[in-house]
Design a protein around this motif. Structure first.
Motif, PDB file in Angstrom:
ATOM      1  N   PRO A 292     -32.883  25.245  37.040  1.00 21.30           N
ATOM      2  CA  PRO A 292     -34.335  25.303  36.916  1.00 21.30           C
ATOM      3  C   PRO A 292     -34.842  24.229  35.960  1.00 21.30           C
ATOM      4  CG  PRO A 292     -33.314  27.105  35.724  1.00 21.30           C
ATOM      5  CD  PRO A 292     -32.220  26.406  36.465  1.00 21.30           C
ATOM      6  N   LYS A 293     -35.995  23.689  36.260  1.00 25.18           N
ATOM      7  CA  LYS A 293     -36.592  22.682  35.374  1.00 25.18           C
ATOM      8  C   LYS A 293     -37.152  23.346  34.121  1.00 25.18           C
ATOM      9  CE  LYS A 293     -35.905  19.479  38.463  1.00 25.18           C
ATOM     10  NZ  LYS A 293     -34.553  19.638  38.897  1.00 25.18           N
ATOM     11  N   LYS A 294     -37.690  24.556  34.300  1.00 22.54           N
ATOM     12  CA  LYS A 294     -38.295  25.295  33.185  1.00 22.54           C
ATOM     13  C   LYS A 294     -37.639  26.667  33.076  1.00 22.54           C
ATOM     14  CE  LYS A 294     -41.685  22.252  32.546  1.00 22.54           C
ATOM     15  NZ  LYS A 294     -42.430  21.850  31.413  1.00 22.54           N
ATOM     16  N   VAL A 295     -37.540  27.149  31.854  1.00 25.60           N
ATOM     17  CA  VAL A 295     -36.900  28.432  31.576  1.00 25.60           C
ATOM     18  C   VAL A 295     -37.811  29.282  30.701  1.00 25.60           C
ATOM     19  CG1 VAL A 295     -34.550  27.525  31.832  1.00 25.60           C
ATOM     20  CG2 VAL A 295     -35.669  27.435  29.590  1.00 25.60           C
ATOM     21  N   LEU A 296     -37.431  30.529  30.506  1.00 25.32           N
ATOM     22  CA  LEU A 296     -38.216  31.439  29.674  1.00 25.32           C
ATOM     23  C   LEU A 296     -38.276  30.947  28.230  1.00 25.32           C
ATOM     24  CD1 LEU A 296     -36.799  34.842  30.946  1.00 25.32           C
ATOM     25  CD2 LEU A 296     -39.178  34.070  31.161  1.00 25.32           C
ATOM     26  N   PRO A 297     -39.443  31.041  27.597  1.00 24.72           N
ATOM     27  CA  PRO A 297     -39.580  30.597  26.216  1.00 24.72           C
ATOM     28  C   PRO A 297     -39.344  31.728  25.210  1.00 24.72           C
ATOM     29  CG  PRO A 297     -41.742  31.020  27.115  1.00 24.72           C
ATOM     30  CD  PRO A 297     -40.743  31.314  28.215  1.00 24.72           C
TER      31      PRO A 297
ATOM     32  N   GLU B 290     -40.819  44.715  24.281  1.00 23.46           N
ATOM     33  CA  GLU B 290     -40.017  44.870  25.493  1.00 23.46           C
ATOM     34  C   GLU B 290     -40.681  44.134  26.656  1.00 23.46           C
ATOM     35  OE1 GLU B 290     -38.710  48.314  28.709  1.00 23.46           O
ATOM     36  OE2 GLU B 290     -39.576  48.933  26.794  1.00 23.46           O
ATOM     37  N   ILE B 291     -39.907  43.331  27.363  1.00 28.42           N
ATOM     38  CA  ILE B 291     -40.381  42.698  28.596  1.00 28.42           C
ATOM     39  C   ILE B 291     -40.062  43.667  29.728  1.00 28.42           C
ATOM     40  CG2 ILE B 291     -40.129  40.759  30.183  1.00 28.42           C
ATOM     41  CD1 ILE B 291     -39.219  39.061  27.780  1.00 28.42           C
ATOM     42  N   THR B 292     -41.103  44.228  30.355  1.00 30.36           N
ATOM     43  CA  THR B 292     -40.888  45.209  31.420  1.00 30.36           C
ATOM     44  C   THR B 292     -40.905  44.581  32.805  1.00 30.36           C
ATOM     45  OG1 THR B 292     -43.243  45.757  31.419  1.00 30.36           O
ATOM     46  CG2 THR B 292     -41.790  47.134  30.054  1.00 30.36           C
ATOM     47  N   LYS B 293     -41.640  43.471  32.962  1.00 31.09           N
ATOM     48  CA  LYS B 293     -41.687  42.773  34.251  1.00 31.09           C
ATOM     49  C   LYS B 293     -41.837  41.274  34.018  1.00 31.09           C
ATOM     50  CE  LYS B 293     -43.930  46.383  37.000  1.00 31.09           C
ATOM     51  NZ  LYS B 293     -45.118  46.722  37.809  1.00 31.09           N
ATOM     52  N   ILE B 294     -41.283  40.506  34.930  1.00 32.29           N
ATOM     53  CA  ILE B 294     -41.487  39.059  34.969  1.00 32.29           C
ATOM     54  C   ILE B 294     -41.972  38.725  36.373  1.00 32.29           C
ATOM     55  CG2 ILE B 294     -40.434  36.774  34.742  1.00 32.29           C
ATOM     56  CD1 ILE B 294     -38.310  38.057  32.915  1.00 32.29           C
ATOM     57  N   ASN B 295     -43.163  38.185  36.460  1.00 30.19           N
ATOM     58  CA  ASN B 295     -43.787  37.850  37.748  1.00 30.19           C
ATOM     59  C   ASN B 295     -43.745  39.035  38.721  1.00 30.19           C
ATOM     60  OD1 ASN B 295     -43.904  35.421  36.443  1.00 30.19           O
ATOM     61  ND2 ASN B 295     -43.271  34.211  38.184  1.00 30.19           N
TER      62      ASN B 295
ATOM     63  N   GLU C  94     -41.620  28.188  37.204  1.00 32.47           N
ATOM     64  CA  GLU C  94     -41.888  27.459  35.965  1.00 32.47           C
ATOM     65  C   GLU C  94     -42.931  28.112  35.077  1.00 32.47           C
ATOM     66  OE1 GLU C  94     -42.486  23.315  36.602  1.00 32.47           O
ATOM     67  OE2 GLU C  94     -40.662  23.107  37.765  1.00 32.47           O
ATOM     68  N   ASP C  95     -43.726  28.994  35.648  1.00 35.06           N
ATOM     69  CA  ASP C  95     -44.699  29.743  34.855  1.00 35.06           C
ATOM     70  C   ASP C  95     -44.366  31.215  35.009  1.00 35.06           C
ATOM     71  OD1 ASP C  95     -46.368  27.630  33.843  1.00 35.06           O
ATOM     72  OD2 ASP C  95     -47.108  27.377  35.890  1.00 35.06           O
ATOM     73  N   PHE C  96     -44.581  31.959  33.952  1.00 36.11           N
ATOM     74  CA  PHE C  96     -44.152  33.343  33.940  1.00 36.11           C
ATOM     75  C   PHE C  96     -45.316  34.253  33.566  1.00 36.11           C
ATOM     76  CE2 PHE C  96     -40.688  30.544  32.638  1.00 36.11           C
ATOM     77  CZ  PHE C  96     -39.733  30.834  33.600  1.00 36.11           C
ATOM     78  N   VAL C  97     -45.508  35.302  34.361  1.00 35.68           N
ATOM     79  CA  VAL C  97     -46.442  36.366  33.996  1.00 35.68           C
ATOM     80  C   VAL C  97     -45.563  37.498  33.489  1.00 35.68           C
ATOM     81  CG1 VAL C  97     -48.202  37.972  34.769  1.00 35.68           C
ATOM     82  CG2 VAL C  97     -48.133  35.652  35.715  1.00 35.68           C
ATOM     83  N   ILE C  98     -45.681  37.765  32.214  1.00 32.96           N
ATOM     84  CA  ILE C  98     -44.817  38.716  31.532  1.00 32.96           C
ATOM     85  C   ILE C  98     -45.599  39.995  31.266  1.00 32.96           C
ATOM     86  CG2 ILE C  98     -43.378  39.090  29.478  1.00 32.96           C
ATOM     87  CD1 ILE C  98     -42.444  36.702  31.101  1.00 32.96           C
ATOM     88  N   GLU C  99     -45.080  41.111  31.751  1.00 30.17           N
ATOM     89  CA  GLU C  99     -45.651  42.410  31.388  1.00 30.17           C
ATOM     90  C   GLU C  99     -44.785  42.964  30.271  1.00 30.17           C
ATOM     91  OE1 GLU C  99     -45.911  46.705  33.400  1.00 30.17           O
ATOM     92  OE2 GLU C  99     -47.031  45.150  34.497  1.00 30.17           O
TER      93      GLU C  99
ATOM     94  N   ALA D 112     -49.190  45.143  28.044  1.00 31.66           N
ATOM     95  CA  ALA D 112     -50.015  43.932  28.059  1.00 31.66           C
ATOM     96  C   ALA D 112     -49.435  42.962  29.067  1.00 31.66           C
ATOM     97  CB  ALA D 112     -50.048  43.292  26.670  1.00 31.66           C
ATOM     98  N   LEU D 113     -50.287  42.057  29.507  1.00 33.75           N
ATOM     99  CA  LEU D 113     -49.875  40.984  30.412  1.00 33.75           C
ATOM    100  C   LEU D 113     -50.079  39.660  29.696  1.00 33.75           C
ATOM    101  CD1 LEU D 113     -49.556  42.542  33.163  1.00 33.75           C
ATOM    102  CD2 LEU D 113     -50.870  40.683  34.122  1.00 33.75           C
ATOM    103  N   SER D 114     -49.100  38.781  29.801  1.00 31.23           N
ATOM    104  CA  SER D 114     -49.195  37.456  29.192  1.00 31.23           C
ATOM    105  C   SER D 114     -48.739  36.424  30.199  1.00 31.23           C
ATOM    106  CB  SER D 114     -48.293  37.349  27.962  1.00 31.23           C
ATOM    107  OG  SER D 114     -48.668  38.263  26.976  1.00 31.23           O
ATOM    108  N   LYS D 115     -49.453  35.326  30.269  1.00 26.18           N
ATOM    109  CA  LYS D 115     -48.996  34.207  31.095  1.00 26.18           C
ATOM    110  C   LYS D 115     -48.446  33.158  30.135  1.00 26.18           C
ATOM    111  CE  LYS D 115     -50.090  31.052  34.750  1.00 26.18           C
ATOM    112  NZ  LYS D 115     -51.031  30.515  35.694  1.00 26.18           N
ATOM    113  N   VAL D 116     -47.181  32.835  30.317  1.00 30.17           N
ATOM    114  CA  VAL D 116     -46.545  31.847  29.448  1.00 30.17           C
ATOM    115  C   VAL D 116     -45.932  30.755  30.310  1.00 30.17           C
ATOM    116  CG1 VAL D 116     -46.096  33.473  27.565  1.00 30.17           C
ATOM    117  CG2 VAL D 116     -44.373  33.147  29.311  1.00 30.17           C
ATOM    118  N   GLY D 117     -46.058  29.544  29.844  1.00 29.75           N
ATOM    119  CA  GLY D 117     -45.465  28.416  30.544  1.00 29.75           C
ATOM    120  C   GLY D 117     -43.989  28.334  30.232  1.00 29.75           C
ATOM    121  N   GLY D 118     -43.228  27.940  31.226  1.00 29.35           N
ATOM    122  CA  GLY D 118     -41.817  27.710  31.000  1.00 29.35           C
ATOM    123  C   GLY D 118     -41.607  26.450  30.177  1.00 29.35           C
ATOM    124  N   VAL D 119     -40.432  26.321  29.622  1.00 30.60           N
ATOM    125  CA  VAL D 119     -40.069  25.154  28.813  1.00 30.60           C
ATOM    126  C   VAL D 119     -38.716  24.641  29.290  1.00 30.60           C
ATOM    127  CG1 VAL D 119     -41.373  25.885  26.764  1.00 30.60           C
ATOM    128  CG2 VAL D 119     -39.007  26.634  27.042  1.00 30.60           C
TER     129      VAL D 119
END
Length: 184
Positions: A26-31, A58-63, A119-124, A133-140
């Protein structure tokens, strides 16, 4: 390789000719650095721009994919010695500070199992207070992840630099162990 129960015998995606990993890594990974505790992803070091994601979250969901689905999938490619090594297989998924500059099992296989994770992650997430909570974080990139880690948390101790023993007085000794890890 699972039948022989040897964690050293496996198809290592990083153990190929230099140009091959670039084709599928992958070009981008979880930050984040994270631990797997009770089959849950727990943030230990937030390397994203979202400052609401605290250590212990706790990360309950990714995308939209549950952590349970991710863990069950990654267990298929995680390795360990012996037949009852679930703890080791789960630890292989973790991203510890010593690995921030490298790909780990989760980085490599997450986008292969789940095409929506790129490359972009929506993290619950779920906090200590049980708030979601929901957060949108860019991959690195792995290099960016290492650089961010260094800026926020300092240099990762290695080998003898991670151990400190100091006598504070006649009856008290300060003993610091920076890591039990063997990653280089």
């Amino acid at each position: 390789t699972e039948k022989i129960g040897c964690g050293h015998t496996y198809l290592n995606p990083l153990n190929l000719e230099e140009n091959i990993p670039a084709l599928y890594m992958p070009k981008k990974v979880l930050p984040f650095c994270f631990a797997v505790i009770n089959r849950k992803f727990i943030i230990t070091h937030n390397l994203s721009t979202d400052t609401t994601l605290k250590k212990g979250t706790e990360i309950t969901k990714i995308n939209g994919i549950t952590a349970s689905q991710i863990i069950d999938s990654l267990l298929q490619v995680s390795r360990a010695d012996g037949k009852n090594a679930i703890g080791k297989k789960l630890r292989n998924m973790e991203l510890v500070p010593e690995q921030v500059n490298k790909y780990n099992l989760t980085d490599i296989f997450l986008p292969l199992f789940f095409k929506s994770i790129k490359e972009d992650f929506v993290i619950e997430t779920k906090s200590f207070e049980n708030k979601t909570a929901l957060s949108k974080v860019g991959g690195v990139t792995t290099a960016q992840r290492g650089s961010i880690y260094k800026k926020r948390f300092g240099i990762v101790p290695k080998g003898e630099n991670s151990l400190k023993v100091q006598m504070l007085n006649d009856s008290t000794c300060y003993f610091k162990i920076g890591t039990f890890s063997f990653f280089g």
